[in-house]
Design an enzyme around this catalytic site. Structure first.
Site, PDB file in Angstrom:
ATOM      1  N   GLN A 176      39.147  45.378  37.453  1.00  0.00           N
ATOM      2  CA  GLN A 176      38.126  44.339  37.289  1.00  0.00           C
ATOM      3  C   GLN A 176      37.721  43.834  38.664  1.00  0.00           C
ATOM      4  O   GLN A 176      38.582  43.659  39.530  1.00  0.00           O
ATOM      5  CB  GLN A 176      38.658  43.152  36.460  1.00  0.00           C
ATOM      6  CG  GLN A 176      38.583  43.362  34.962  1.00  0.00           C
ATOM      7  CD  GLN A 176      39.748  44.145  34.410  1.00  0.00           C
ATOM      8  OE1 GLN A 176      40.717  44.396  35.112  1.00  0.00           O
ATOM      9  NE2 GLN A 176      39.677  44.556  33.162  1.00  0.00           N
ATOM     10  N   GLU A 177      36.440  43.547  38.840  1.00  0.00           N
ATOM     11  CA  GLU A 177      35.926  43.133  40.148  1.00  0.00           C
ATOM     12  C   GLU A 177      36.617  41.876  40.689  1.00  0.00           C
ATOM     13  O   GLU A 177      36.712  41.688  41.890  1.00  0.00           O
ATOM     14  CB  GLU A 177      34.430  42.867  40.051  1.00  0.00           C
ATOM     15  CG  GLU A 177      34.102  41.731  39.081  1.00  0.00           C
ATOM     16  CD  GLU A 177      32.604  41.544  38.905  1.00  0.00           C
ATOM     17  OE1 GLU A 177      31.886  42.548  38.910  1.00  0.00           O
ATOM     18  OE2 GLU A 177      32.184  40.392  38.779  1.00  0.00           O
ATOM     19  N   SER A 178      37.110  41.044  39.800  1.00  0.00           N
ATOM     20  CA  SER A 178      37.747  39.792  40.218  1.00  0.00           C
ATOM     21  C   SER A 178      39.002  40.033  41.045  1.00  0.00           C
ATOM     22  O   SER A 178      39.489  39.136  41.712  1.00  0.00           O
ATOM     23  CB  SER A 178      38.127  38.989  38.979  1.00  0.00           C
ATOM     24  OG  SER A 178      38.893  39.795  38.095  1.00  0.00           O
TER      25      SER A 178
END
Lengths: 311, 266
Positions: free
Chosen positions: B54-56
């Site tokens: 996930q980009e987070s």
């Protein structure tokens, strides 16, 4: 002078009208207590920034404290588009904010550059899209498109950002401000270190010795920190890993309230203006929804693996 | 031979279509909803060595409930690595490590350009949308981009109102001209009616397969550009029994995927 203060003091002393403010969080560790205090103190004409903004930025825009937004994204997630953001842009209510559009690669890189003292940074995104065709308050300094001096290829440069102040919420910090997090980072570390000064809001203040038992978790060293606020549940309705979960029901409440200007203003009155501080906020929450719902938010308990730093 | 139960809903079929685009060993950036489900179906079936991120900041999360955002609390415990945006979007995506990215958009055009910024004129918008978030860098830099869209003349467009995320931009040669990395770009558009792929020469989306209860003619009539049809066009393979089992018993026992039906994915 000690850095440990109340949120009221921290915001009054260190956030000025017209400041560029980095506000950390990514649903994870959103500094909501600080955001409510900024609204209570009716700060003016702030420029706010972070990647992937949510209800926290929406409420500030709706409350009228924002003039400019260096943005990548703003939505309420499963609850749809940001109602206040839409009203601001589409109808100018309460005012039309100015938006400078970047992405979740370019903005964190601009903060990274800021944190490193670099003037700008090349990024490989935004090319060929309308993100290059819209410029707001940063004008020609939004980006520069050059031929790389190394291989002649088209290269996009974006400027470093150095916020006047960063506000982050962390799991724990010591009284000097050494701030520790675990869990999803977002752009919290680069945003905090790009800023000229940092306000640390934390679930708990621990002693310096506790920080030293796992110093790899520290993301901001004390010398960058001007204020430390102990603010349990300070990220609610967002979450803090190891402490409490996202309050999805409260998210629905905000969505419903912010559907209309009247509903939003009632929400602000009830949850921000008529509330003294975060302690009063939690009390109001428990009175409104009952202790069992509050208790349900608390994280289950499970230690990570303790590590040794000894030699 | 695979068994294909016929009690599936359209979002389940779409998730399976996404899953089948993922190869074993792929590194995949996922968001929430469809992408996570699609990528996880792949991981539990034909691609056990795919890595999801996930980009987070999260790599190889082990959530105990479906994640409702890329920053969801359930992504934290058990992950292989947690960093931040600079790690995922910079160190891995920009550096060229990501094989597959999933995107959806309010508007998608024939070149796979995506609009998530604004409906109408940018300065006088009819509807202000969230903005790029991670979409633009994923569309710029992932080797294969899988696009999820609703199949109608509002959501698909000859030209989008605003290019938030680059597909093939103006057509052949555009990505190269802008200096986007070689061998990147949109790979497929998965809609509630069809699977469209991109012509190697014209870079336009064409009809590859149509879902079981539709027809080539219906899809042509719902598509706002002159849709070319593959010579070997055929029906989309319905969800396999083992794909549905993973989806319903492991990934989404509460069947939250039904929410997409209310959003028009029928």
């Amino acid at each position: 002078m000690g850095k440990v203060v109340t949120m009221k003091q921290a915001i009054a002393s260190h956030v000025n009208d017209e400041d560029l403010v980095f506000i950390g969080g990514y649903i994870c560790r959103t500094p909501f207590a600080a955001i409510h205090e900024i609204i209570r103190q009716k700060k003016k004409d702030l420029t706010i920034t972070r990647s992937n903004a949510a209800d926290d930025f929406d409420i500030m825009i709706g409350a009228g404290v924002v003039r400019r937004f260096i943005s990548t994204f703003l939505s309420l997630g499963v609850y749809g588009l940001g109602r206040c953001y839409r009203r601001s842009i589409e109808k100018g209510i309460p005012r039309r904010i100015e938006v400078e559009e970047y992405t979740n690669l370019s903005l964190p890189m601009m903060l990274l550059a800021g944190s490193m003292g670099m003037p700008f940074v090349p990024v490989k995104d935004m090319l060929g899209t309308d993100l290059l065709n819209v410029k707001a308050f940063m004008g020609e300094n939004k980006y520069k498109l050059i031929d790389s001096p190394f291989d002649g290829k088209p290269t996009l440069l974006v400027p470093a950002l150095n916020p006047d102040v960063a506000i982050i919420h962390v799991q724990q910090a010591d009284e000097d401000g050494n701030a520790q997090i675990w869990g999803i980072g977002g752009d919290c570390k680069v945003g905090a270190n790009a800023a000229k000064k940092v306000i640390v809001s934390c679930e708990r203040i621990v002693d310096r010795e506790t920080i030293g038992r796992d110093p790899s978790r520290t993301i901001v060293p004390s010398f960058k920190v001007v204020a430390v606020v102990e603010e349990p549940y300070g990220a609610h309705p967002g979450y803090t890993p190891g402490f409490y979960d996202v309050d999805f029901a409260f998210g629905a409440l905000y969505q419903k309230a912010s559907n209309t200007v009247e509903g939003f203003n009632d929400f602000l009155k009830e949850w921000v203006f008529d509330i003294e501080d975060r302690t009063a906020y939690i009390q109001h929450y428990i009175q409104s929804f009952g202790y069992s719902r509050f208790k349900e938010l608390q994280a289950r308990f499970g230690y990570g693996y303790p590590v040794s730093y000894e030699y | 031979m695979h068994r294909h139960p016929d009690d599936y809903i359209k979002p389940e079929l779409m998730a399976c279509c996404g899953s089948r685009e993922i190869k074993d060993g792929d590194i995949v950036i996922v968001g929430t909803g469809f992408p996570t489900m699609a990528a996880n179906i792949a991981k539990y079936t034909h691609a056990p060595n795919a890595t999801l991120m996930q980009e987070s900041g999260v790599i190889d999360a082990r959530p105990r409930r479906p994640a409702l955002s890329v920053g969801d609390p359930c992504l934290n415990p058990g992950a292989a690595m947690i960093g931040g945006l600079v790690d995922i979007m910079g160190m891995f995506l920009q550096a060229g490590w990501v094989d597959v990215g999933f995107l959806s958009g309010s508007q998608v055009d024939k070149f796979g350009n995506i609009n998530t910024t604004v409906i109408g004129d940018y300065n006088k918008p009819k509807s202000r949308l969230p903005g790029s978030g991670g979409a633009n860098p994923i569309g710029s830099l992932a080797k294969k981009v899988l696009i999820i869209a609703l199949h109608n003349k509002k959501r698909l467009a000859e030209h989008v109102d605003f290019i938030t995320t680059p597909g093939y931009i103006d057509g052949p040669g555009s990505r190269e001209k802008w200096g986007l990395p070689d061998n990147t770009g949109p790979h497929v558009i998965i809609t509630n009616k069809a699977v469209m792929r991109f012509d190697k020469d014209t870079k336009e989306a064409y009809l590859a397969t149509y879902h079981p209860d539709t027809s080539v003619d219906e899809i042509i009539s719902l598509t706002p550009w002159e849709l070319r049809v593959a010579d070997d066009v055929h029906e989309t393979e319905p969800p396999r029994e083992e794909e549905l089992k993973v989806l319903r018993e492991i990934l989404d026992p509460l069947r939250m995927i039904r929410i997409y039906e209310s959003r028009g994915y029928v």
